[in-house]
Design a protein around this motif. Structure first.
Motif, mmCIF file in Angstrom:
data_model
loop_
_atom_site.group_PDB
_atom_site.id
_atom_site.type_symbol
_atom_site.label_atom_id
_atom_site.label_comp_id
_atom_site.label_asym_id
_atom_site.label_seq_id
_atom_site.Cartn_x
_atom_site.Cartn_y
_atom_site.Cartn_z
ATOM 1 N N ALA A 287 0.842 -1.204 0.000
ATOM 2 C CA ALA A 287 0.000 0.000 0.000
ATOM 3 C C ALA A 287 0.875 1.250 0.000
ATOM 4 C CB ALA A 287 -0.915 -0.001 1.219
ATOM 5 N N PRO A 288 0.558 2.245 -0.823
ATOM 6 C CA PRO A 288 1.370 3.466 -0.914
ATOM 7 C C PRO A 288 1.512 4.202 0.418
ATOM 8 C CG PRO A 288 -0.188 3.345 -2.739
ATOM 9 C CD PRO A 288 -0.544 2.239 -1.803
ATOM 10 N N ILE A 289 0.556 4.020 1.325
ATOM 11 C CA ILE A 289 0.615 4.728 2.612
ATOM 12 C C ILE A 289 1.892 4.391 3.370
ATOM 13 C CG2 ILE A 289 -0.621 2.923 3.878
ATOM 14 C CD1 ILE A 289 -1.142 6.691 4.406
ATOM 15 N N PHE A 290 2.434 3.184 3.166
ATOM 16 C CA PHE A 290 3.639 2.774 3.889
ATOM 17 C C PHE A 290 4.870 3.555 3.444
ATOM 18 C CE2 PHE A 290 1.292 -1.375 4.565
ATOM 19 C CZ PHE A 290 1.160 -1.197 5.936
ATOM 20 N N GLU A 291 4.810 4.165 2.253
ATOM 21 C CA GLU A 291 5.959 4.919 1.753
ATOM 22 C C GLU A 291 6.184 6.209 2.532
ATOM 23 O OE1 GLU A 291 5.629 5.525 -2.424
ATOM 24 O OE2 GLU A 291 5.321 3.408 -2.887
ATOM 25 N N ILE A 292 5.130 6.740 3.131
ATOM 26 C CA ILE A 292 5.281 7.994 3.873
ATOM 27 C C ILE A 292 5.104 7.797 5.380
ATOM 28 C CG2 ILE A 292 4.445 9.359 1.906
ATOM 29 C CD1 ILE A 292 1.921 9.741 4.040
ATOM 30 N N ALA A 293 4.701 6.592 5.780
ATOM 31 C CA ALA A 293 4.440 6.345 7.200
ATOM 32 C C ALA A 293 5.737 6.303 7.999
ATOM 33 C CB ALA A 293 3.678 5.039 7.370
ATOM 34 N N ASP A 294 5.716 6.866 9.195
ATOM 35 C CA ASP A 294 6.842 6.757 10.121
ATOM 36 C C ASP A 294 6.843 5.382 10.784
ATOM 37 O OD1 ASP A 294 7.862 9.652 10.159
ATOM 38 O OD2 ASP A 294 5.736 9.908 10.566
ATOM 39 N N ILE A 295 5.646 4.855 11.025
ATOM 40 C CA ILE A 295 5.476 3.532 11.614
ATOM 41 C C ILE A 295 4.434 2.790 10.795
ATOM 42 C CG2 ILE A 295 4.794 2.228 13.677
ATOM 43 C CD1 ILE A 295 5.520 4.754 15.314
ATOM 44 N N GLY A 296 4.777 1.597 10.330
ATOM 45 C CA GLY A 296 3.849 0.820 9.524
ATOM 46 C C GLY A 296 3.646 -0.568 10.101
ATOM 47 N N LEU A 297 2.423 -1.042 10.069
ATOM 48 C CA LEU A 297 2.109 -2.374 10.585
ATOM 49 C C LEU A 297 1.224 -3.092 9.568
ATOM 50 C CD1 LEU A 297 2.354 -4.411 12.868
ATOM 51 C CD2 LEU A 297 0.411 -3.310 13.987
ATOM 52 N N THR A 298 1.714 -4.189 9.047
ATOM 53 C CA THR A 298 0.952 -4.976 8.078
ATOM 54 C C THR A 298 0.154 -6.048 8.809
ATOM 55 O OG1 THR A 298 2.682 -4.645 6.412
ATOM 56 C CG2 THR A 298 1.102 -6.412 6.014
ATOM 57 N N GLY A 299 -1.152 -6.053 8.581
ATOM 58 C CA GLY A 299 -1.980 -7.051 9.233
ATOM 59 C C GLY A 299 -3.448 -6.704 9.142
ATOM 60 N N ASP A 300 -4.275 -7.572 9.707
ATOM 61 C CA ASP A 300 -5.727 -7.402 9.703
ATOM 62 C C ASP A 300 -6.119 -6.393 10.780
ATOM 63 O OD1 ASP A 300 -8.469 -7.561 9.891
ATOM 64 O OD2 ASP A 300 -8.545 -9.747 9.752
ATOM 65 N N LEU A 301 -6.707 -5.288 10.363
ATOM 66 C CA LEU A 301 -7.063 -4.234 11.311
ATOM 67 C C LEU A 301 -8.039 -4.722 12.381
ATOM 68 C CD1 LEU A 301 -10.127 -2.740 10.783
ATOM 69 C CD2 LEU A 301 -8.998 -2.246 8.618
ATOM 70 N N PHE A 302 -8.852 -5.727 12.057
ATOM 71 C CA PHE A 302 -9.835 -6.220 13.026
ATOM 72 C C PHE A 302 -9.195 -7.082 14.115
ATOM 73 C CE2 PHE A 302 -12.265 -5.439 9.113
ATOM 74 C CZ PHE A 302 -13.162 -4.502 9.603
ATOM 75 N N GLN A 303 -7.955 -7.467 13.901
ATOM 76 C CA GLN A 303 -7.190 -8.147 14.944
ATOM 77 C C GLN A 303 -6.274 -7.167 15.664
ATOM 78 O OE1 GLN A 303 -5.078 -11.423 13.181
ATOM 79 N NE2 GLN A 303 -6.924 -12.555 12.647
ATOM 80 N N ILE A 304 -5.664 -6.259 14.878
ATOM 81 C CA ILE A 304 -4.662 -5.341 15.429
ATOM 82 C C ILE A 304 -5.296 -4.299 16.336
ATOM 83 C CG2 ILE A 304 -3.012 -3.533 14.833
ATOM 84 C CD1 ILE A 304 -2.376 -5.183 12.293
ATOM 85 N N LEU A 305 -6.420 -3.695 15.914
ATOM 86 C CA LEU A 305 -7.002 -2.608 16.702
ATOM 87 C C LEU A 305 -7.500 -3.067 18.068
ATOM 88 C CD1 LEU A 305 -6.519 -0.887 14.248
ATOM 89 C CD2 LEU A 305 -8.820 0.049 14.488
#
Length: 312
Positions: A287-305
């Motif tokens: 995802a392009p958002i990771f190119e500008i993110a200071d911290i990135g986490l790849t995973g299922d948001l319904f588990q991570i949140l």
């Protein structure tokens, strides 16, 4: 020497933080004086608040029943009259300022400078173009009044602790009758205002539905944050459009921005370029958002949140 008039934005008797940011932009001119004008039916409370901004010479309080509501066609003739004593007139690049300042510029017969993000000189400014992908330097005529909107995401709030004089002012300007106030429709929330919040949690198409968006609201409440959304989430009907962040939504600069299920289209990134720390949560590692993110986490948001909330 420059003399700057800053138009105060206020609602329900409270000064908007955008006004203090306009003062910061005005201070970058190293002017002879900065004044703030408050136009209202009863401007005393807002004027007293504005007088506390450091670096202000005086606050002009314009009391008029016609100023009960912020109607650009009513406020603009009064500001244009006051502008005769100033070299610059600044307003915020918010919904209020974008509505009002072009009217002021038209009455003064000048071209408006929009979205000022840097000051290079008394008549030289930088502003973003092409959705923020390029910065252009613009030169305003030195022999004309400069009317500009200030990109509030690019400027800090001016310090408090001032004690400027508040002067009641009467403005003799012909006010139009063809424009009238009908009503103001705005979403109400106990959460911080999106444009001035220090923390923002935004959800995108990946959240999946309006019902699932509750997980975004819950995280925001844990953090004391405002809630935002991508255009895709708004177009899908997950949340109302006043929550939209991006080129066609709100330009914001929070200290912390958490993007959940947002791919990162350039139009969305335009709205968060000035954020302090950007955190991205997305199941797509490309995802392009990771190119500008200071911290990135790849995973299922319904588990991570839920895990993140339990830690909070």
């Amino acid at each position: 020497m420059a003399k700057v008039l800053v138009v105060a934005e206020h609602l329900d008797g409270k000064l908007n933080a955008a006004t203090a940011k306009c003062v910061s932009a005005a201070q970058a001119l190293s002017p002879e004086a900065i004044d703030i004008v408050v136009l209202a039916a009863d401007p005393d409370g807002v004027a007293a608040e504005a007088a506390q901004i450091a670096g202000i010479r005086r606050v002009l309080a314009v009391a008029n029943p016609a100023n009960q509501h912020a109607i650009a066609q009513v406020l603009a003739p009064q500001i244009a009259k006051l502008a005769a004593d100033y070299s610059h007139v600044f307003g915020p690049s918010t919904t209020f300022g974008k509505d009002l300042m072009p009217c002021v510029a038209a009455l003064l017969g000048v071209a408006q400078v929009s979205d000022v993000m840097a000051v290079d000189g008394p008549h030289t400014f930088k502003r973003p173009i092409y959705a923020g992908n390029a910065i252009i330097t613009v030169q305003a005529p030195a022999d004309r009044t400069v009317v500009a909107t200030v990109r509030t995401a690019s400027w800090p709030e001016a310090a408090r602790g001032g004690s400027a004089a508040v002067e009641p002012v009467s403005v003799d300007a012909a006010l139009p009758t063809h424009t009238r106030f009908v009503g103001l429709a705005a979403g109400s929330s106990d959460r911080p205002d999106l444009q001035s919040a220090k923390r923002v949690v935004s959800g995108g198409r990946g959240v999946g539905s309006a019902e699932n968006f509750r997980i975004i609201f819950d995280l925001a409440d844990k953090l004391g944050a405002a809630v935002g959304a991508s255009r895709a989430a708004v177009d899908a009907g997950y949340v109302p459009n006043e929550l939209q962040v991006g080129q066609t939504g709100k330009i914001i600069a929070p200290e912390l921005y958490i993007a959940v299920g947002i791919s990162g289209a350039i139009q969305h990134l335009t709205g968060i370029k000035d954020a302090g720390t950007i955190v991205a949560i997305n199941k797509d590692p490309d995802a392009p958002i990771f190119e500008i993110a200071d911290i990135g986490l790849t995973g299922d948001l319904f588990q991570i949140l839920p895990e993140l909330q339990s830690q909070l």
